[in-house]
Design a protein around this motif. Structure first.
Motif, PDB file in Angstrom:
ATOM      1  N   SER A   1      -4.186  68.722  83.570  1.00  0.00           N
ATOM      2  CA  SER A   1      -4.358  69.346  84.887  1.00  0.00           C
ATOM      3  C   SER A   1      -5.343  68.607  85.780  1.00  0.00           C
ATOM      4  CB  SER A   1      -4.833  70.792  84.725  1.00  0.00           C
ATOM      5  OG  SER A   1      -6.199  70.835  84.340  1.00  0.00           O
ATOM      6  N   ILE A   2      -6.043  67.615  85.261  1.00  0.00           N
ATOM      7  CA  ILE A   2      -7.028  66.877  86.065  1.00  0.00           C
ATOM      8  C   ILE A   2      -6.278  66.066  87.127  1.00  0.00           C
ATOM      9  CG2 ILE A   2      -8.907  65.191  86.065  1.00  0.00           C
ATOM     10  CD1 ILE A   2      -9.535  67.762  84.504  1.00  0.00           C
ATOM     11  N   THR A   3      -6.570  66.360  88.385  1.00  0.00           N
ATOM     12  CA  THR A   3      -5.912  65.671  89.497  1.00  0.00           C
ATOM     13  C   THR A   3      -6.935  65.356  90.577  1.00  0.00           C
ATOM     14  OG1 THR A   3      -5.378  67.748  90.614  1.00  0.00           O
ATOM     15  CG2 THR A   3      -3.687  66.847  89.130  1.00  0.00           C
ATOM     16  N   SER A   4      -6.472  64.603  91.557  1.00  0.00           N
ATOM     17  CA  SER A   4      -7.329  64.311  92.710  1.00  0.00           C
ATOM     18  C   SER A   4      -6.562  64.630  93.988  1.00  0.00           C
ATOM     19  CB  SER A   4      -7.785  62.850  92.700  1.00  0.00           C
ATOM     20  OG  SER A   4      -6.676  61.982  92.833  1.00  0.00           O
ATOM     21  N   GLN A   5      -7.313  64.992  95.005  1.00  0.00           N
ATOM     22  CA  GLN A   5      -6.762  65.235  96.335  1.00  0.00           C
ATOM     23  C   GLN A   5      -7.592  64.431  97.325  1.00  0.00           C
ATOM     24  OE1 GLN A   5      -7.033  69.502  96.753  1.00  0.00           O
ATOM     25  NE2 GLN A   5      -5.087  69.842  95.714  1.00  0.00           N
ATOM     26  N   ALA A   6      -6.936  63.485  97.971  1.00  0.00           N
ATOM     27  CA  ALA A   6      -7.640  62.596  98.897  1.00  0.00           C
ATOM     28  C   ALA A   6      -7.378  62.999 100.336  1.00  0.00           C
ATOM     29  CB  ALA A   6      -7.198  61.159  98.670  1.00  0.00           C
ATOM     30  N   GLY A   7      -8.384  62.789 101.148  1.00  0.00           N
ATOM     31  CA  GLY A   7      -8.275  63.009 102.581  1.00  0.00           C
ATOM     32  C   GLY A   7      -8.766  61.781 103.306  1.00  0.00           C
ATOM     33  N   PRO A   8      -8.860  61.842 104.617  1.00  0.00           N
ATOM     34  CA  PRO A   8      -9.284  60.677 105.386  1.00  0.00           C
ATOM     35  C   PRO A   8     -10.733  60.266 105.142  1.00  0.00           C
ATOM     36  CG  PRO A   8      -8.729  62.511 106.839  1.00  0.00           C
ATOM     37  CD  PRO A   8      -8.458  62.950 105.445  1.00  0.00           C
ATOM     38  N   ASP A   9     -11.578  61.205 104.679  1.00  0.00           N
ATOM     39  CA  ASP A   9     -12.979  60.840 104.472  1.00  0.00           C
ATOM     40  C   ASP A   9     -13.588  61.440 103.207  1.00  0.00           C
ATOM     41  OD1 ASP A   9     -13.095  63.465 105.221  1.00  0.00           O
ATOM     42  OD2 ASP A   9     -14.536  63.178 106.839  1.00  0.00           O
ATOM     43  N   SER A  10     -12.752  61.944 102.289  1.00  0.00           N
ATOM     44  CA  SER A  10     -13.284  62.508 101.049  1.00  0.00           C
ATOM     45  C   SER A  10     -12.195  62.566  99.990  1.00  0.00           C
ATOM     46  CB  SER A  10     -13.837  63.920 101.291  1.00  0.00           C
ATOM     47  OG  SER A  10     -12.779  64.794 101.631  1.00  0.00           O
ATOM     48  N   VAL A  11     -12.621  62.773  98.764  1.00  0.00           N
ATOM     49  CA  VAL A  11     -11.692  62.968  97.652  1.00  0.00           C
ATOM     50  C   VAL A  11     -12.275  64.038  96.743  1.00  0.00           C
ATOM     51  CG1 VAL A  11     -12.682  61.089  96.256  1.00  0.00           C
ATOM     52  CG2 VAL A  11     -10.351  61.860  95.816  1.00  0.00           C
ATOM     53  N   ALA A  12     -11.422  64.938  96.275  1.00  0.00           N
ATOM     54  CA  ALA A  12     -11.818  65.964  95.317  1.00  0.00           C
ATOM     55  C   ALA A  12     -11.091  65.690  94.007  1.00  0.00           C
ATOM     56  CB  ALA A  12     -11.472  67.353  95.831  1.00  0.00           C
ATOM     57  N   VAL A  13     -11.814  65.807  92.904  1.00  0.00           N
ATOM     58  CA  VAL A  13     -11.239  65.626  91.576  1.00  0.00           C
ATOM     59  C   VAL A  13     -11.538  66.884  90.793  1.00  0.00           C
ATOM     60  CG1 VAL A  13     -11.269  64.246  89.455  1.00  0.00           C
ATOM     61  CG2 VAL A  13     -11.583  63.131  91.667  1.00  0.00           C
ATOM     62  N   GLY A  14     -10.519  67.451  90.172  1.00  0.00           N
ATOM     63  CA  GLY A  14     -10.767  68.669  89.412  1.00  0.00           C
ATOM     64  C   GLY A  14      -9.525  69.196  88.746  1.00  0.00           C
ATOM     65  N   SER A  15      -9.588  70.466  88.383  1.00  0.00           N
ATOM     66  CA  SER A  15      -8.514  71.151  87.681  1.00  0.00           C
ATOM     67  C   SER A  15      -8.338  72.535  88.290  1.00  0.00           C
ATOM     68  CB  SER A  15      -8.864  71.290  86.195  1.00  0.00           C
ATOM     69  OG  SER A  15      -7.978  72.174  85.550  1.00  0.00           O
ATOM     70  N   ASP A  16      -7.105  73.014  88.284  1.00  0.00           N
ATOM     71  CA  ASP A  16      -6.857  74.358  88.796  1.00  0.00           C
ATOM     72  C   ASP A  16      -6.590  75.368  87.685  1.00  0.00           C
ATOM     73  OD1 ASP A  16      -4.372  73.531  87.992  1.00  0.00           O
ATOM     74  OD2 ASP A  16      -3.372  73.915  89.892  1.00  0.00           O
ATOM     75  N   VAL A  17      -6.773  74.989  86.416  1.00  0.00           N
ATOM     76  CA  VAL A  17      -6.582  75.972  85.344  1.00  0.00           C
ATOM     77  C   VAL A  17      -7.749  76.959  85.367  1.00  0.00           C
ATOM     78  CG1 VAL A  17      -5.164  74.457  83.882  1.00  0.00           C
ATOM     79  CG2 VAL A  17      -7.617  74.564  83.523  1.00  0.00           C
ATOM     80  N   VAL A  18      -7.459  78.211  85.031  1.00  0.00           N
ATOM     81  CA  VAL A  18      -8.448  79.271  85.204  1.00  0.00           C
ATOM     82  C   VAL A  18      -9.694  79.078  84.342  1.00  0.00           C
ATOM     83  CG1 VAL A  18      -6.777  80.978  85.973  1.00  0.00           C
ATOM     84  CG2 VAL A  18      -7.276  80.781  83.550  1.00  0.00           C
ATOM     85  N   TYR A  19      -9.590  78.407  83.228  1.00  0.00           N
ATOM     86  CA  TYR A  19     -10.733  78.246  82.326  1.00  0.00           C
ATOM     87  C   TYR A  19     -11.474  76.921  82.542  1.00  0.00           C
ATOM     88  CZ  TYR A  19      -6.946  75.932  79.758  1.00  0.00           C
ATOM     89  OH  TYR A  19      -5.886  75.148  79.416  1.00  0.00           O
ATOM     90  N   ALA A  20     -11.115  76.155  83.558  1.00  0.00           N
ATOM     91  CA  ALA A  20     -11.753  74.862  83.813  1.00  0.00           C
ATOM     92  C   ALA A  20     -13.246  75.008  84.066  1.00  0.00           C
ATOM     93  CB  ALA A  20     -11.080  74.162  84.988  1.00  0.00           C
ATOM     94  N   ALA A  21     -13.628  75.974  84.874  1.00  0.00           N
ATOM     95  CA  ALA A  21     -15.034  76.132  85.254  1.00  0.00           C
ATOM     96  C   ALA A  21     -15.906  76.535  84.070  1.00  0.00           C
ATOM     97  CB  ALA A  21     -15.167  77.153  86.380  1.00  0.00           C
ATOM     98  N   ILE A  22     -15.426  77.422  83.197  1.00  0.00           N
ATOM     99  CA  ILE A  22     -16.255  77.867  82.064  1.00  0.00           C
ATOM    100  C   ILE A  22     -16.537  76.697  81.133  1.00  0.00           C
ATOM    101  CG2 ILE A  22     -14.403  78.664  80.520  1.00  0.00           C
ATOM    102  CD1 ILE A  22     -17.683  80.543  81.057  1.00  0.00           C
ATOM    103  N   HIS A  23     -15.597  75.770  81.002  1.00  0.00           N
ATOM    104  CA  HIS A  23     -15.842  74.598  80.152  1.00  0.00           C
ATOM    105  C   HIS A  23     -16.793  73.610  80.832  1.00  0.00           C
ATOM    106  CE1 HIS A  23     -13.244  75.767  76.950  1.00  0.00           C
ATOM    107  NE2 HIS A  23     -12.191  75.835  77.722  1.00  0.00           N
ATOM    108  N   GLN A  24     -16.665  73.461  82.137  1.00  0.00           N
ATOM    109  CA  GLN A  24     -17.542  72.546  82.874  1.00  0.00           C
ATOM    110  C   GLN A  24     -18.984  73.046  82.904  1.00  0.00           C
ATOM    111  OE1 GLN A  24     -16.955  69.544  84.277  1.00  0.00           O
ATOM    112  NE2 GLN A  24     -18.800  69.309  85.483  1.00  0.00           N
ATOM    113  N   PHE A  25     -19.158  74.329  83.221  1.00  0.00           N
ATOM    114  CA  PHE A  25     -20.492  74.867  83.465  1.00  0.00           C
ATOM    115  C   PHE A  25     -21.039  75.731  82.339  1.00  0.00           C
ATOM    116  CE2 PHE A  25     -18.334  74.477  87.636  1.00  0.00           C
ATOM    117  CZ  PHE A  25     -19.087  73.430  88.128  1.00  0.00           C
ATOM    118  N   GLY A  26     -20.185  76.193  81.414  1.00  0.00           N
ATOM    119  CA  GLY A  26     -20.618  77.101  80.359  1.00  0.00           C
ATOM    120  C   GLY A  26     -20.790  78.501  80.911  1.00  0.00           C
ATOM    121  N   GLY A  27     -21.083  79.435  80.023  1.00  0.00           N
ATOM    122  CA  GLY A  27     -21.307  80.808  80.452  1.00  0.00           C
ATOM    123  C   GLY A  27     -20.826  81.793  79.409  1.00  0.00           C
ATOM    124  N   ASP A  28     -20.879  83.057  79.756  1.00  0.00           N
ATOM    125  CA  ASP A  28     -20.473  84.128  78.850  1.00  0.00           C
ATOM    126  C   ASP A  28     -19.087  84.636  79.221  1.00  0.00           C
ATOM    127  OD1 ASP A  28     -22.868  84.035  77.468  1.00  0.00           O
ATOM    128  OD2 ASP A  28     -23.811  85.580  78.701  1.00  0.00           O
TER     129      ASP A  28
END
Length: 191
Positions: free
Chosen positions: A85-112
């Motif tokens: 699910s890791i993808t990138s979205q480019a624009g004229p002056d920026s790029v975002a890299v990430g995932s849209d799966v619901v559990y992506a953030a808990i693995h990146q940042f941790g938590g309860d």
């Protein structure tokens, strides 16, 4: 991207990337989508490599997951949904890299993770239960014994396992992409 992402833009650059180089290229090109696309593709590749190595962008090893330790598998890679699910979205002056799966953030940042109380159905085979080393569970279709069990509410603490970010190698790759774009812009300007 709703799960987890990082964004690089001309106005904010992580680390020691020479902002002046990015601004010089930006001044020569109104739309840097091609450059941002190349940066995004490089960051997706490096994120995949980090996930395969089970390490954060700063090179530190992730805490091994219990599932990976028990099965000999890889942490954050059971069947590959997060990885793929890791993808990138480019624009004229920026790029975002990430995932849209619901559990992506808990693995990146941790938590309860809160689990509510529930009734869990388990499936077993009687022949397996009588064997010297019984298989604890089987799929529903193979079961000869079914039982329901009450599972109490509980909390699972997930450690942070950062996979998104910009490493020192990524910074060098981004700089190379920007330098190539700058040289191409200079060549085009000289024609």
């Amino acid at each position: 991207m709703a799960g987890a992402d990082i964004t690089l833009g001309l106005e904010v650059v992580d680390g020691d990337l020479p902002l002046a180089v990015l601004q010089a290229v930006a001044a020569r090109a109104v739309d840097m989508t091609d450059v941002m696309t190349a940066i995004g593709e490089a960051l997706v590749r490096s994120t995949h490599v980090r996930m395969e190595r089970e390490q954060a962008p700063d090179g530190t090893a992730w805490q091994k997951s219990r599932r990976a330790a028990e099965t000999g598998g890889r942490t954050l890679y059971k069947i590959g949904h997060l990885y793929q699910s890791i993808t990138s979205q480019a624009g004229p002056d920026s790029v975002a890299v990430g995932s849209d799966v619901v559990y992506a953030a808990i693995h990146q940042f941790g938590g309860d993770v809160q689990h509510a109380a529930r009734v869990q159905t388990i499936y077993r085979r009687l022949a397996d239960m009588q064997a010297e080393r019984p298989a604890p569970f089987v799929k529903r279709g193979r079961a000869t014994f079914v039982s329901n069990h009450q599972v109490a509410a509980h909390t699972v603490t997930m450690p942070a396992r950062p996979y998104l970010g910009v490493s020192a190698d990524d910074q060098a790759e981004i700089l190379a992409v920007v330098e190539d774009a700058f040289l191409l812009a200079m060549q085009d300007a000289g024609r």
